[in-house]
Design an enzyme around this catalytic site. Structure first.
Site, PDB file in Angstrom:
ATOM      1  N   MET A  62      -4.518   5.759  10.396  1.00  0.00           N
ATOM      2  CA  MET A  62      -5.529   5.980  11.452  1.00  0.00           C
ATOM      3  C   MET A  62      -5.542   7.448  11.861  1.00  0.00           C
ATOM      4  SD  MET A  62      -4.866   2.682  13.853  1.00  0.00           S
ATOM      5  CE  MET A  62      -4.481   1.055  13.154  1.00  0.00           C
ATOM      6  N   MET A 100     -12.104  -7.520   8.241  1.00  0.00           N
ATOM      7  CA  MET A 100     -11.404  -7.216   9.492  1.00  0.00           C
ATOM      8  C   MET A 100     -11.717  -8.301  10.522  1.00  0.00           C
ATOM      9  SD  MET A 100      -9.814  -4.177   9.086  1.00  0.00           S
ATOM     10  CE  MET A 100      -9.268  -4.144  10.762  1.00  0.00           C
ATOM     11  N   ASP A 115      -7.551  -9.139   7.661  1.00  0.00           N
ATOM     12  CA  ASP A 115      -6.714  -8.193   8.409  1.00  0.00           C
ATOM     13  C   ASP A 115      -7.009  -8.251   9.904  1.00  0.00           C
ATOM     14  OD1 ASP A 115      -5.098  -6.119   9.170  1.00  0.00           O
ATOM     15  OD2 ASP A 115      -6.275  -4.549   8.181  1.00  0.00           O
ATOM     16  N   SER A 138       2.083  -5.708   7.758  1.00  0.00           N
ATOM     17  CA  SER A 138       1.589  -4.382   8.166  1.00  0.00           C
ATOM     18  C   SER A 138       2.688  -3.652   8.922  1.00  0.00           C
ATOM     19  CB  SER A 138       0.360  -4.541   9.062  1.00  0.00           C
ATOM     20  OG  SER A 138       0.138  -3.323   9.752  1.00  0.00           O
ATOM     21  N   ASP A 142      -1.363   1.043   7.509  1.00  0.00           N
ATOM     22  CA  ASP A 142      -2.574   1.355   8.272  1.00  0.00           C
ATOM     23  C   ASP A 142      -2.619   2.829   8.620  1.00  0.00           C
ATOM     24  OD1 ASP A 142      -3.954  -1.190   8.655  1.00  0.00           O
ATOM     25  OD2 ASP A 142      -2.137  -1.803   9.720  1.00  0.00           O
ATOM     26  N   MET A 156      -8.271   4.096   7.790  1.00  0.00           N
ATOM     27  CA  MET A 156      -9.228   4.036   8.910  1.00  0.00           C
ATOM     28  C   MET A 156      -9.424   5.489   9.352  1.00  0.00           C
ATOM     29  SD  MET A 156      -7.657   0.647  10.677  1.00  0.00           S
ATOM     30  CE  MET A 156      -6.172   0.807   9.691  1.00  0.00           C
ATOM     31  N   HIS A 162       1.391  -3.441   3.676  1.00  0.00           N
ATOM     32  CA  HIS A 162       0.127  -2.919   4.205  1.00  0.00           C
ATOM     33  C   HIS A 162       0.395  -1.715   5.111  1.00  0.00           C
ATOM     34  CE1 HIS A 162      -4.160  -3.580   5.275  1.00  0.00           C
ATOM     35  NE2 HIS A 162      -3.810  -3.215   6.501  1.00  0.00           N
ATOM     36  N   HIS A 172      -4.582   1.076   3.856  1.00  0.00           N
ATOM     37  CA  HIS A 172      -5.853   0.810   4.550  1.00  0.00           C
ATOM     38  C   HIS A 172      -6.235   2.059   5.334  1.00  0.00           C
ATOM     39  CE1 HIS A 172      -7.952  -1.751   7.923  1.00  0.00           C
ATOM     40  NE2 HIS A 172      -8.799  -0.992   7.272  1.00  0.00           N
TER      41      HIS A 172
END
Ligand code: DX5
Ligand code: ZN
Length: 215
Positions: free
Chosen positions: A36, A136, A174, A7, A34, A67, A32, A65
């Site tokens: 957000m 998660m 994750d 990540s 992330d 979020m 990966h 991913h």
């Protein structure tokens, strides 16, 4: 064989190209990313521009991913940027079926991510339509948190569903992955392990050893 997804949340961002190429050359299968938004989670990270930039430096699977809430409005730009897999949290938007359809109709793989507060039974209606289910093992929002053992039973549950329904989705874990928690995940049937701080916050000469230690 288990796949490793470093990540980039924990990477040295001023050297992101070198960081990604290092984990790529040292055997990582997925990268990966992330995303957000400061709304679904209390932290802000990357947008589609990072995906686009990384698309130019690696051929590995870009595992995005999300979020964020809402989700649907942003799918097109993440696909256009070059994502290979887009995962989202179903409770973050109204129509998960529509989101999955939109992702897949563009030749991208779709994933469902399960927040620790969400149960497998709450997302079971989608497992037949997705390529990835993300379990998660931390509360989404930040890297470097401790692995929540309480979530491990979801891996087993998903494995049973996969067998029973003869499905092919991958199970990705994750949050809080290190050599010890990786072992627990593998024993319970994980296919992909995300690791941020365990890989990136160490000496760059160690990336191969660290990635290998998760297998
Ligand atoms: C948390 C993110 C994770 C995080 C993992 O919200 O989804 O992917 O980067 O970081 P570590 O491996 O440090 O727990
Ligand atoms: Zn993640």
């Amino acid at each position: 064989m288990i796949k490793i997804a470093p990540s980039i949340l924990a990477a040295d961002l001023i050297n992101i190209k070198e960081e990604v190429q290092l984990v790529d050359n040292n055997g990582a299968e997925y990268i990966h990313i992330d995303v957000m938004d400061g709304h679904y989670v209390p932290n802000i990270t990357f947008g589609p521009n990072i995906v686009k930039s990384l698309r130019g430096v690696t051929k590995k699977v870009l595992d995005v991913h999300l979020m964020i809430s809402p989700v649907i409005n942003y799918i097109d730009s993440f696909i256009k940027a070059g994502s290979d897999i887009i995962s989202f949290h179903p409770e973050a938007d109204k129509d998960s079926n529509e989101i999955i359809k939109k992702i897949k109709s563009n030749n991208c793989k779709a994933g469902i991510a399960i927040h620790p507060n969400i149960q497998v039974k709450d997302i079971i209606q989608y497992v037949g339509d997705v390529d990835l289910v993300v379990v998660m093992t931390v509360i989404p929002g930040f890297g470097g948190q401790e692995f929540m053992k309480s979530e491990v039973n979801k891996i087993l549950e998903l494995c049973e569903i996969k067998k029973e329904k003869k499905l092919n989705f991958e199970i990705e874990i994750d949050g809080g992955i290190n050599d010890k928690t990786a072992k627990i995940c593998k024993e319970n049937g994980a296919d992909v392990l995300v690791a941020g701080s365990y890989i990136f916050s160490n000496n760059k000469d160690n990336y191969k050893t660290l990635i290998d230690s998760l297998r």
